[in-house]
Design a protein around this motif. Structure first.
Motif, short mmCIF file in Angstrom:
data_model
loop_
_atom_site.label_atom_id
_atom_site.label_comp_id
_atom_site.label_asym_id
_atom_site.label_seq_id
_atom_site.Cartn_x
_atom_site.Cartn_y
_atom_site.Cartn_z
N HIS A 63 0.77 -0.98 0.14
CA HIS A 63 0.01 -0.02 -0.03
C HIS A 63 1.01 1.37 0.11
CE1 HIS A 63 -3.54 2.33 1.30
NE2 HIS A 63 -2.70 2.95 1.86
N GLU A 64 1.84 1.20 0.76
CA GLU A 64 2.85 2.32 0.87
C GLU A 64 3.34 2.79 -0.63
OE1 GLU A 64 1.94 3.14 3.55
OE2 GLU A 64 1.70 1.25 4.76
N ILE A 65 4.04 1.81 -1.21
CA ILE A 65 4.80 2.04 -2.39
C ILE A 65 3.60 2.42 -3.46
CG2 ILE A 65 5.17 -0.22 -3.18
CD1 ILE A 65 7.60 0.63 -4.36
N ALA A 66 2.57 1.74 -3.41
CA ALA A 66 1.34 2.18 -4.49
C ALA A 66 0.86 3.48 -4.16
CB ALA A 66 0.12 1.00 -4.13
N ASN A 67 1.02 3.98 -2.85
CA ASN A 67 0.48 5.49 -2.99
C ASN A 67 1.30 6.44 -3.51
OD1 ASN A 67 -2.00 6.58 -1.30
ND2 ASN A 67 -1.41 4.61 -0.27
N ALA A 124 0.48 1.49 -9.92
CA ALA A 124 0.53 0.14 -10.38
C ALA A 124 1.90 -0.20 -10.51
CB ALA A 124 -0.13 -0.08 -11.69
N GLU A 125 3.00 0.78 -10.66
CA GLU A 125 4.29 0.44 -10.91
C GLU A 125 4.84 -0.44 -9.48
OE1 GLU A 125 8.88 2.40 -12.10
OE2 GLU A 125 6.94 3.67 -11.39
N GLY A 126 4.39 0.23 -8.46
CA GLY A 126 4.89 -0.22 -7.05
C GLY A 126 4.27 -1.67 -6.73
N LEU A 127 2.85 -1.84 -7.30
CA LEU A 127 2.63 -3.08 -7.01
C LEU A 127 3.22 -4.10 -7.91
CD1 LEU A 127 -1.43 -2.85 -7.51
CD2 LEU A 127 0.20 -3.00 -5.35
#
Length: 568
Positions: free
Chosen positions: A107-111, A115-118
């Protein structure tokens, strides 16, 4: 999954007609169903246990030497980003503590990256030695009351749903949105009705809790009292006992874990940094503390393994028995949960196992896009007609905050901190380059007498958060953090006294966990030198901006009343 030939080999080894790939010889096996402890060998072929409660021969033999064997532990909810480590370093840091499965919400990197974080986390999960499963982030941004770096709608999540490492829908934090039937949230909930949906429902009860659960949500890690846990259990919700670096609910919930509830409870860390893991442990720490509090021993180990697997639909793990995944922790002491060896997916955990993993290139290395700050950016203008100023109250061990107030002196730069009352400034700076927002308020509970502490870890939108006594020190701390492209910074009287760079999305270090641990120790000492009384001020700062946890929070758009779900 094994084919026909693989199954034939497993059956053959289980019958003792051929050597197993791996035999752990002479262990005392804990049955988490009955509590029985039996001296035996454990035979493994591939990733699967093929024999127990007997004696076996194997191509590779690990000497158990009478140690206890228990199922590998499952951390049922965590944000790997909060370890401040990449998934690979988290793997190397935590797996030796017996955690063979981690259910993470990126959730943190996704914020920050969307989608690149997921995609980054799912790619990493293909290579880690532990089994990392990813719940797809449901609330990005968490609310419309803050500025995030990205947004994820149901259309953004669906392409990842069939990924072999994707588990379900991650914590549905916007519980007011669920109850109010927000169309975007309903679309996500509808798309995951046939899979697991993770919950997040602090203090929710009565008909509001009923409504939230009617959406198919099954778990909660935000429960902070025994009474709250019992109502949620009675309504079919599985309770995840959380013990992180800031949120510490084990003491309050231990009395609920017993023979009747252990199949419906599990353990998690949520947010835990490597310094706490080095000093206290990970889930092994929670297990030993629950046992010490009198919780029935094999029921604690059940909650840490089989119950966790059942709750999240992982049907292949959680027991030491033939046909089950070979995730095994070997313990020198059962009550103290002292882990000395780990087998993960049939492989003995060694430095060579970590060295053989694949790699994934880091992402988000230029995600901090704030302009440089001046001391005047941190001035707090008094509100016309208001004598008292709202103040966020922080208490150790809670991410819940409290609404307090103070009568503050007004100087040339506006409202001034009151060190005698432990009231200092709190500023949130938008860092994604979207609008340049800056908002300042006040907080109590840190104990600072001078200087400033800044962080780019600010749940959930991860803007820059700084607390401090002096405007110039606050500006210096933020500017240094921008130069580092994220991290933690402590400033004392015009100089940086400690720092840790977190350049991967402004959330994670690219350094080995041992170096991160050493930097965190230096940061903690530097914060203490400012007078800080909190044991873990950095993650505590990170939760000051979380507007889905009661009661008063701060975002880049202003002071926010979570109970009213509106700005103050």
């Amino acid at each position: 999954m094994p084919g026909a030939a693989g199954l034939a080999r497993m059956i053959e080894a289980g019958r003792g007609e051929a050597p197993a790939d791996l035999v752990i010889r002479d262990v005392r096996l804990l049955d988490v169903v009955t509590g029985a402890v039996t001296a035996c060998d454990i035979a493994v072929v591939g990733e699967r246990i093929v024999g127990t409660l007997d004696r076996y021969e194997g191509r590779t033999v690990v000497e158990g030497r009478g140690r206890f064997a228990v199922p590998g532990f499952i951390d049922t909810h965590l944000h790997i980003e909060s370890s401040l480590l990449t998934p690979f370093e988290f793997d190397r840091c935590v797996l030796p503590h017996g955690v063979t499965t981690a259910l993470c919400d990126p959730h943190e990197i996704a914020n920050v990256l969307g989608a690149e974080g997921l995609r980054y986390f799912l790619d990493c999960a293909r290579h880690t030695a532990m089994d990392v499963r990813v719940n797809l982030s449901s609330c990005v941004p968490a609310t419309p009351f803050e500025t995030s770096g990205a947004a994820l709608e149901v259309e953004d999540l669906l392409p990842f749903r069939t990924h072999p490492k994707a588990l379900g829908l991650a914590e549905v934090m916007n519980f007011p949105g669920v109850i109010a039937r927000d169309p975007g949230l309903l679309a996500k909930l509808a798309a995951f009705q046939d899979g697991h949906i993770d919950g997040h429902a602090p203090l929710l009860s009565g008909r509001d809790l009923n409504a939230y659960l009617a959406a198919g949500i099954r778990t909660d890690h935000e429960t902070t009292s025994a009474g709250e846990a019992r109502e949620k259990l009675a309504k079919g919700m599985a309770i995840l006992i959380r013990e992180g670096s800031v949120s510490k609910d084990l003491d309050a919930l231990a009395e609920v874990l017993d023979e009747n509830t252990s199949s419906f409870m599990a353990l998690c860390t949520d947010d835990r940094n490597p310094l706490d893991t080095a000093e206290e442990g990970h889930l092994d720490s929670s297990i030993r503390r629950l046992v010490a509090k009198g919780c029935p021993l094999h029921h604690v180990y059940r909650a840490a393994s089989h119950s966790a697997a059942r709750i999240f639909g992982l049907k292949d793990r959680g027991l030491l028995a033939p046909g089950w995944r070979a995730d095994i922790a070997l313990l020198d002491d059962l009550e103290a949960c002292r882990v000395s060896d780990v087998v993960a997916g049939g492989r003995l955990v060694t430095p060579g196992l970590f060295a053989a993993r694949g790699t994934v290139e880091p992402v988000g290395l230029a995600s901090v896009r704030s302009r440089r700050m001046e001391p005047a950016d941190f001035h707090a203008a008094p509100k016309a007609g208001r004598n008292e100023t709202p103040v966020i109250g922080v208490r150790h061990g809670l991410i819940l905050t409290f609404r307090e107030s103070a009568v503050l002196e007004v100087g040339e730069t506006g409202l001034l901190p009151d060190l005698s009352a432990d009231v200092i400034k709190l500023t949130v700076v938008e860092r994604h380059g979207r609008n340049g927002n800056i908002a300042t308020s006040f907080v109590t509970g840190f104990g600072l007498q001078r200087g400033a502490i800044a962080s780019s870890v600010g749940h959930d939108s991860h803007n820059i958060t700084v607390v401090g006594v002096d405007d110039a020190d606050m500006a210096l701390a933020v500017n240094r953090l921008i130069e580092l492209q994220g991290g933690f910074v402590v400033v004392e009287e015009g100089r940086v006294s400690a720092e840790l760079a977190l350049p991967l999305a402004g959330l994670m270090s690219l350094r080995p966990y041992e170096e991160v641990t050493a930097s965190l120790r230096a940061l903690r000492e530097a914060a203490s030198a400012l007078g800080c009384t909190l044991q873990e001020p950095f993650l505590q700062i990170g939760f000051l901006t979380l507007p889905v946890i009661p009661h008063l929070k701060m975002t880049d758009r202003g002071l926010f009343d979570v109970d009213k779900f509106d700005y103050v």
